[in-house]
Write an enzyme that holds these catalytic residues in place. Structure first.
Site, PDB file in Angstrom:
ATOM      1  N   HIS A   1     -37.848 -32.802 -12.218  1.00  0.00           N
ATOM      2  CA  HIS A   1     -37.367 -31.443 -11.943  1.00  0.00           C
ATOM      3  C   HIS A   1     -38.428 -30.407 -12.340  1.00  0.00           C
ATOM      4  O   HIS A   1     -38.622 -29.407 -11.636  1.00  0.00           O
ATOM      5  CB  HIS A   1     -36.079 -31.165 -12.718  1.00  0.00           C
ATOM      6  CG  HIS A   1     -34.924 -32.062 -12.365  1.00  0.00           C
ATOM      7  ND1 HIS A   1     -34.380 -32.955 -13.243  1.00  0.00           N
ATOM      8  CD2 HIS A   1     -34.217 -32.189 -11.209  1.00  0.00           C
ATOM      9  CE1 HIS A   1     -33.371 -33.592 -12.662  1.00  0.00           C
ATOM     10  NE2 HIS A   1     -33.261 -33.154 -11.423  1.00  0.00           N
TER      11      HIS A   1
ATOM     12  N   GLY B   1     -28.721 -30.543 -13.059  1.00  0.00           N
ATOM     13  CA  GLY B   1     -28.923 -30.561 -14.509  1.00  0.00           C
ATOM     14  C   GLY B   1     -29.453 -31.896 -14.990  1.00  0.00           C
ATOM     15  O   GLY B   1     -29.976 -32.679 -14.201  1.00  0.00           O
TER      16      GLY B   1
HETATM   17  P1  AMP Z   1     -30.848 -33.969  -8.815  1.00  0.00           P
HETATM   18  O1  AMP Z   1     -30.683 -33.087 -10.017  1.00  0.00           O
HETATM   19  O2  AMP Z   1     -31.035 -35.411  -9.163  1.00  0.00           O
HETATM   20  O3  AMP Z   1     -29.827 -33.708  -7.754  1.00  0.00           O
HETATM   21  O4  AMP Z   1     -32.229 -33.578  -8.156  1.00  0.00           O
HETATM   22  C1  AMP Z   1     -32.571 -32.248  -7.894  1.00  0.00           C
HETATM   23  C2  AMP Z   1     -33.881 -32.214  -7.167  1.00  0.00           C
HETATM   24  O5  AMP Z   1     -34.873 -32.870  -7.964  1.00  0.00           O
HETATM   25  C3  AMP Z   1     -33.867 -32.944  -5.819  1.00  0.00           C
HETATM   26  O6  AMP Z   1     -34.663 -32.228  -4.903  1.00  0.00           O
HETATM   27  C4  AMP Z   1     -34.488 -34.281  -6.163  1.00  0.00           C
HETATM   28  O7  AMP Z   1     -35.107 -34.913  -5.056  1.00  0.00           O
HETATM   29  C5  AMP Z   1     -35.509 -33.858  -7.183  1.00  0.00           C
HETATM   30  N1  AMP Z   1     -35.900 -34.987  -8.044  1.00  0.00           N
HETATM   31  C6  AMP Z   1     -35.083 -35.741  -8.820  1.00  0.00           C
HETATM   32  N2  AMP Z   1     -35.788 -36.710  -9.431  1.00  0.00           N
HETATM   33  C7  AMP Z   1     -37.078 -36.574  -9.020  1.00  0.00           C
HETATM   34  C8  AMP Z   1     -38.292 -37.298  -9.273  1.00  0.00           C
HETATM   35  N3  AMP Z   1     -38.339 -38.354 -10.074  1.00  0.00           N
HETATM   36  N4  AMP Z   1     -39.419 -36.859  -8.674  1.00  0.00           N
HETATM   37  C9  AMP Z   1     -39.391 -35.780  -7.839  1.00  0.00           C
HETATM   38  N5  AMP Z   1     -38.298 -35.068  -7.560  1.00  0.00           N
HETATM   39  C10 AMP Z   1     -37.149 -35.462  -8.136  1.00  0.00           C
END
Ligand code: AMP
Length: 293
Positions: free
Chosen positions: A45, A39
């Protein structure tokens, strides 16, 4: 497809489900892609959702999971202060034409009556981020495996932002013969170069300014590698960039694609992590040793 072309107003509200039983079986002939998140959604995302849509095509199904996984948090404070923005998250999913949002409760994911059986990430889970956050990757791999089994996707999209996590998920998929294709999506950055992260909202203006040393340290390291420096020297130049603004990193490390440290030739990745103003930040970038990219 970008956020702008998949305008929110042209998409129906995604169907919100809270258990695997509420999520319909994948429709025969239609592929399904999943994007797993905790979230507090941002453009990073959204990019993953657009990569997921591109993988399955306009008639395929895109599922976004929103679950703040307690199993991967070492610190109670980090878990308790993790941002929650449910309405805004739904708007991001709708703008991206997401079909289902799967938002399970903690007791749905980890029913108290079911014994706790966890995925062991092996040695790859003990270095870098795994060393700073013991048990973190065990929690990540366990929830990713559970969500794959619950959603039954053809594709699962993960960001290169969490590079070690991506490598570990690819390794788990191979090691456990998971019937899913792992798709990598590039890092999305803010206008000033900082990698987007849900935790960035916790940065004070001063900490945010200091945090820009992370992407700068990656850029400096990339230039040092192009200039023919060794992995060690490349790490030293990145460290110097961080030290200049008073940041002591948790680690600055270079790994080859199989996650062996300090490669001497070929494509590699430099990973940087630091607490800045009390906020845990990660960044990474491609580097290449021994000439050429
Ligand atoms: P999180 O909600 O932070 O656990 O991230 C969920 C997914 O989004 C994971 O696969 C992360 O690597 C990806 N993600 C988060 N931030 C970024 C970003 N700045 N660029 C690319 N992917 C991202």
């Amino acid at each position: 497809m970008s956020e702008t072309t998949r305008d929110r107003s042209t998409h129906p509200t995604p169907r919100v489900v809270h258990s695997a039983a509420q999520l319909p079986d994948p429709t025969p002939g239609r592929e399904r892609a999943v994007v797993m998140t905790m979230g507090a959604l941002h453009r990073g995302h959204a990019e993953l959702m657009s990569v997921a849509r591109a993988a399955v095509g306009p008639d395929g199904e895109v599922v976004v999971t929103i679950f703040v996984n307690p199993l991967q948090f070492g610190s109670v404070a980090d878990l308790a202060t993790y941002p929650e923005t449910w309405e805004a998250d739904l708007a991001v999913c709708q703008a991206q034409g997401v079909d289902y949002v799967f938002a399970p409760a903690v007791t749905t994911m980890y029913p108290p009556e079911v014994p706790e059986i966890l995925v062991d990430p092996g040695p790859l889970g003990q270095v870098a981020e795994g060393e700073v956050r013991p048990g973190h990757f065990r929690g990540v791999l366990t929830v990713v495996l559970k969500l794959i089994n619950m959603v039954r996707p053809d594709y699962a999209v993960f960001g290169e932002k969490d590079y070690q996590q991506l490598v570990l998920i690819q390794a788990m998929t191979a090691a456990l013969n998971l019937p899913v294709v792992i798709v990598a999506a590039p890092i999305v950055r803010d206008h000033d170069g900082l990698a987007l992260s849900s935790r960035n909202v916790r940065l004070s203006p001063e900490a945010r300014a200091a945090a820009l040393a992370l992407p700068r340290s990656i850029a400096v390291a990339q230039r040092a590698a192009v200039a023919g420096q060794t992995a060690d020297a490349v790490c030293r130049s990145a460290n110097a960039e961080l030290a200049a603004v008073g940041i002591t990193p948790d680690y600055v490390s270079v790994y080859d694609p199989q996650f062996n440290p300090n490669p001497v030739a070929g494509p590699a990745r430099i990973l940087v992590a630091a607490y800045v103003g009390g906020v845990h930040l990660l960044d990474n970038g491609a580097v290449s040793f021994g000439g050429g990219l």
